[in-house]
Design a protein around this motif. Structure first.
Motif, mmCIF file in Angstrom:
data_model
loop_
_atom_site.group_PDB
_atom_site.id
_atom_site.type_symbol
_atom_site.label_atom_id
_atom_site.label_comp_id
_atom_site.label_asym_id
_atom_site.label_seq_id
_atom_site.Cartn_x
_atom_site.Cartn_y
_atom_site.Cartn_z
ATOM 1 N N ALA A 270 35.470 44.856 44.364
ATOM 2 C CA ALA A 270 35.919 45.230 45.709
ATOM 3 C C ALA A 270 34.769 45.083 46.695
ATOM 4 C CB ALA A 270 36.427 46.663 45.711
ATOM 5 N N GLU A 271 35.065 44.537 47.844
ATOM 6 C CA GLU A 271 34.096 44.439 48.937
ATOM 7 C C GLU A 271 34.788 44.994 50.180
ATOM 8 O OE1 GLU A 271 30.641 44.124 50.671
ATOM 9 O OE2 GLU A 271 30.860 43.333 48.650
ATOM 10 N N GLY A 272 34.271 46.079 50.706
ATOM 11 C CA GLY A 272 34.936 46.715 51.828
ATOM 12 C C GLY A 272 35.913 47.781 51.343
ATOM 13 N N ASP A 273 36.709 48.274 52.259
ATOM 14 C CA ASP A 273 37.626 49.372 51.977
ATOM 15 C C ASP A 273 38.925 48.823 51.414
ATOM 16 O OD1 ASP A 273 38.875 51.786 51.873
ATOM 17 O OD2 ASP A 273 39.299 51.910 54.020
ATOM 18 N N VAL A 274 39.034 48.796 50.092
ATOM 19 C CA VAL A 274 40.232 48.300 49.410
ATOM 20 C C VAL A 274 40.891 49.461 48.673
ATOM 21 C CG1 VAL A 274 41.145 46.720 47.676
ATOM 22 C CG2 VAL A 274 39.242 45.991 49.138
ATOM 23 N N ALA A 275 42.169 49.631 48.903
ATOM 24 C CA ALA A 275 42.923 50.693 48.247
ATOM 25 C C ALA A 275 44.138 50.094 47.543
ATOM 26 C CB ALA A 275 43.367 51.740 49.265
ATOM 27 N N GLU A 276 44.701 50.872 46.644
ATOM 28 C CA GLU A 276 45.896 50.403 45.935
ATOM 29 C C GLU A 276 47.020 50.084 46.922
ATOM 30 O OE1 GLU A 276 47.105 53.089 42.891
ATOM 31 O OE2 GLU A 276 45.148 53.067 41.865
ATOM 32 N N ASP A 277 47.760 49.024 46.605
ATOM 33 C CA ASP A 277 48.891 48.542 47.414
ATOM 34 C C ASP A 277 48.450 47.841 48.698
ATOM 35 O OD1 ASP A 277 50.779 49.493 45.562
ATOM 36 O OD2 ASP A 277 50.740 51.479 46.483
ATOM 37 N N ASP A 278 47.143 47.603 48.852
ATOM 38 C CA ASP A 278 46.668 46.832 50.007
ATOM 39 C C ASP A 278 46.895 45.337 49.776
ATOM 40 O OD1 ASP A 278 45.823 48.888 51.585
ATOM 41 O OD2 ASP A 278 43.682 48.665 51.130
ATOM 42 N N LEU A 279 47.196 44.646 50.869
ATOM 43 C CA LEU A 279 47.119 43.191 50.829
ATOM 44 C C LEU A 279 45.652 42.801 50.796
ATOM 45 C CD1 LEU A 279 49.800 42.167 53.494
ATOM 46 C CD2 LEU A 279 49.956 41.897 51.009
ATOM 47 N N VAL A 280 45.289 41.872 49.929
ATOM 48 C CA VAL A 280 43.883 41.505 49.762
ATOM 49 C C VAL A 280 43.730 39.989 49.661
ATOM 50 C CG1 VAL A 280 43.219 43.674 48.641
ATOM 51 C CG2 VAL A 280 44.060 41.754 47.257
ATOM 52 N N GLU A 281 42.486 39.559 49.796
ATOM 53 C CA GLU A 281 42.122 38.157 49.599
ATOM 54 C C GLU A 281 41.065 38.093 48.513
ATOM 55 O OE1 GLU A 281 41.005 37.484 53.694
ATOM 56 O OE2 GLU A 281 42.724 36.154 53.961
ATOM 57 N N LEU A 282 41.387 37.443 47.428
ATOM 58 C CA LEU A 282 40.460 37.301 46.309
ATOM 59 C C LEU A 282 39.710 35.986 46.464
ATOM 60 C CD1 LEU A 282 41.095 38.058 42.572
ATOM 61 C CD2 LEU A 282 40.057 35.896 43.240
ATOM 62 N N PRO A 286 33.987 27.869 43.250
ATOM 63 C CA PRO A 286 34.391 26.806 42.315
ATOM 64 C C PRO A 286 33.571 26.766 41.034
ATOM 65 C CG PRO A 286 34.357 25.963 44.551
ATOM 66 C CD PRO A 286 33.749 27.327 44.614
ATOM 67 N N GLY A 287 32.271 27.106 41.133
ATOM 68 C CA GLY A 287 31.420 27.038 39.956
ATOM 69 C C GLY A 287 31.509 28.240 39.050
ATOM 70 N N LYS A 288 32.245 29.271 39.457
ATOM 71 C CA LYS A 288 32.377 30.497 38.662
ATOM 72 C C LYS A 288 33.633 30.517 37.792
ATOM 73 C CE LYS A 288 28.785 32.705 40.520
ATOM 74 N NZ LYS A 288 27.621 33.172 39.740
ATOM 75 N N ILE A 289 34.431 29.461 37.883
ATOM 76 C CA ILE A 289 35.708 29.428 37.179
ATOM 77 C C ILE A 289 35.550 28.726 35.835
ATOM 78 C CG2 ILE A 289 38.108 28.637 37.273
ATOM 79 C CD1 ILE A 289 37.849 28.648 40.325
ATOM 80 N N ALA A 290 36.013 29.391 34.786
ATOM 81 C CA ALA A 290 36.038 28.778 33.452
ATOM 82 C C ALA A 290 37.385 28.094 33.242
ATOM 83 C CB ALA A 290 35.811 29.829 32.380
ATOM 84 N N LEU A 291 37.359 26.974 32.518
ATOM 85 C CA LEU A 291 38.573 26.220 32.222
ATOM 86 C C LEU A 291 38.874 26.268 30.731
ATOM 87 C CD1 LEU A 291 38.198 22.955 34.350
ATOM 88 C CD2 LEU A 291 39.694 24.888 34.800
ATOM 89 N N MET A 292 40.137 26.469 30.428
ATOM 90 C CA MET A 292 40.588 26.386 29.041
ATOM 91 C C MET A 292 41.728 25.376 28.974
ATOM 92 S SD MET A 292 40.556 30.436 27.997
ATOM 93 C CE MET A 292 41.397 30.947 29.500
ATOM 94 N N PHE A 293 41.746 24.616 27.892
ATOM 95 C CA PHE A 293 42.738 23.555 27.738
ATOM 96 C C PHE A 293 43.580 23.840 26.498
ATOM 97 C CE2 PHE A 293 39.123 21.916 30.021
ATOM 98 C CZ PHE A 293 39.706 21.228 31.073
ATOM 99 N N ALA A 360 32.533 37.937 38.833
ATOM 100 C CA ALA A 360 32.391 36.592 39.400
ATOM 101 C C ALA A 360 33.193 36.412 40.672
ATOM 102 C CB ALA A 360 32.819 35.537 38.368
ATOM 103 N N ALA A 361 34.161 37.296 40.921
ATOM 104 C CA ALA A 361 35.033 37.171 42.081
ATOM 105 C C ALA A 361 34.919 38.416 42.950
ATOM 106 C CB ALA A 361 36.475 36.956 41.646
ATOM 107 N N VAL A 362 35.317 38.267 44.213
ATOM 108 C CA VAL A 362 35.249 39.369 45.166
ATOM 109 C C VAL A 362 36.589 39.494 45.864
ATOM 110 C CG1 VAL A 362 34.050 40.316 47.171
ATOM 111 C CG2 VAL A 362 32.800 38.901 45.543
ATOM 112 N N VAL A 363 37.013 40.745 46.083
ATOM 113 C CA VAL A 363 38.252 41.015 46.800
ATOM 114 C C VAL A 363 37.926 41.674 48.140
ATOM 115 C CG1 VAL A 363 40.270 42.535 46.864
ATOM 116 C CG2 VAL A 363 39.832 41.150 44.858
ATOM 117 N N PHE A 364 38.489 41.112 49.224
ATOM 118 C CA PHE A 364 38.338 41.662 50.564
ATOM 119 C C PHE A 364 39.692 42.155 51.072
ATOM 120 C CE2 PHE A 364 35.071 38.380 50.178
ATOM 121 C CZ PHE A 364 33.937 39.039 50.615
#
Length: 371
Positions: A270-282, A286-293, A360-364
């Protein structure tokens, strides 16, 4: 020496680029290059900022302080600033030498001192052989170097670089960047770079301010902007981060479990004031994503903690592979992987699973929520 230990050369307080936008402030330190990166603002907005600083446009209620002196009401040419850019071209009817001499004559510098100073500047910018040439005979690099030399002639405390890299080829761009670095080291020159190109801001500046729609979103070092962005917009601007919209399901110990619009559920910090049921942007880089096949995978259902997607494009850029994938709701994402890291036989159209750890990810909070 870091900017934190250097004295302030230029302080800009509470200026506005538009009447309906909030004011902002920033400080340029001695010997520093500060870049103001304008994201979607037009060349006119960039020019307006330059005009406020140089005196062609009033600062309104803003205040400009140069070396401790208030210059907010000083006229153009008497502020201790110089501007280099397409709107301040060389005099086409004068040689390079006489272009440099023009501001020195305006200051009534004695002829012998002016001659010596011009010779120094020509040598500093590598223009000795072009000294008596007219601007029409110069290359793009030589013309820009002559503009820099003319700006330096008046010994300004700050040189404003107004979108000077726009339209330059890669070789000229690299050359000018290197020369600016040498000027900083040799003369402790302070530069304010106004640009709409992230790569130029990153290459030239030790500190970057990100501006969008006339608003200063964040200012700091490149590392701060990339690792601790204050919004999804800054994250996308500085790192090409993928932005996924969703709903915060749980928030525990700064870890947000997010149900994404594409149908998956992923975790992020979480980055900033994030609460349950909030609309967010995750935001996920690109370099933090792992790929599985998954072998023989035809279902759109992914494993827990992963997102199913379809591989839509693969580009080899030498040291890195740039992959485009399409999620279930048709959202496009970019993934970076090291060259040679894909399993044999991977091809466009194949099902892949995307995964990352919570750190690896951030939610605003969503911009819709903030607005």
């Amino acid at each position: 020496m870091t900017s934190r230990t250097r004295s302030a050369t230029l302080s800009v307080d509470t200026i506005n680029l538009a009447s309906d936008r909030p004011s902002f402030s920033f400080t340029l330190h001695a010997g520093e290059c500060l870049a103001l990166l304008l994201l979607n603002d037009s060349a006119q907005t960039l020019g307006a900022l330059s005009d406020i600083l140089s005196g062609h446009r009033p600062a309104g209620n803003g205040r400009l302080t140069l070396l401790g002196q208030d210059i907010s009401r000083r006229p153009v040419g008497q502020r201790g600033l110089a501007v280099v850019g397409a709107r301040d071209p060389l005099f086409e009817h004068l040689s390079v030498r006489n272009n440099l001499a023009f501001p020195l004559r305006a200051r009534k510098l004695p002829q012998d001192q002016a001659t010596h100073k011009i010779a120094q500047l020509l040598a500093l910018l590598g223009l000795e052989l072009q000294a008596d040439a007219l601007p029409s005979a110069l290359t793009v690099s030589e013309r820009l170097r002559a503009q820099l030399a003319r700006a330096l002639a008046t010994d300004p405390a700050v040189i404003i670089l107004e979108d000077i890299f726009a339209g330059l080829d890669s070789e000229t761009r690299t050359d000018i960047h290197q020369r600016l670095i040498r000027l900083q080291r040799a003369r402790e020159t302070s530069f304010l770079l106004l640009t709409r190109d992230r790569s130029d801001a990153l290459t030239a500046a030790s500190c970057i301010g990100v501006i969008a729609d006339g608003v200063l979103l964040q200012i700091g070092s490149a590392t701060e902007l990339m690792e601790r962005p204050v919004s999804a917009r800054v994250a996308a601007a500085m790192t090409d981060a993928n932005i996924l919209t969703g709903l915060a399901i749980t928030v525990e110990d700064d870890i947000v479990q997010t149900r994404l619009a594409c149908g998956g559920t992923m975790e992020a910090l979480a980055e900033g004031d994030v609460a349950e049921d909030d609309l967010v942007e995750l935001c996920i880089r690109p370099g933090k994503i792992a790929l599985m096949f998954p072998r023989g995978a035809t279902s759109t259902d992914g494993a827990e903690g992963s997102l199913p997607a379809t591989l839509s494009d693969i580009r080899n850029l030498g040291d890195v592979l740039v992959l485009r994938v399409r999620l279930a709701d048709s959202t496009e994402m970019t993934v970076h992987r090291p060259a040679g890291s894909l399993p044999p036989g991977v091809a466009v159209g194949q099902t892949v699973l995307l995964a990352w750890g919570p750190s690896a990810a951030v939610v605003f909070p969503s911009q819709d929520k903030e607005g």
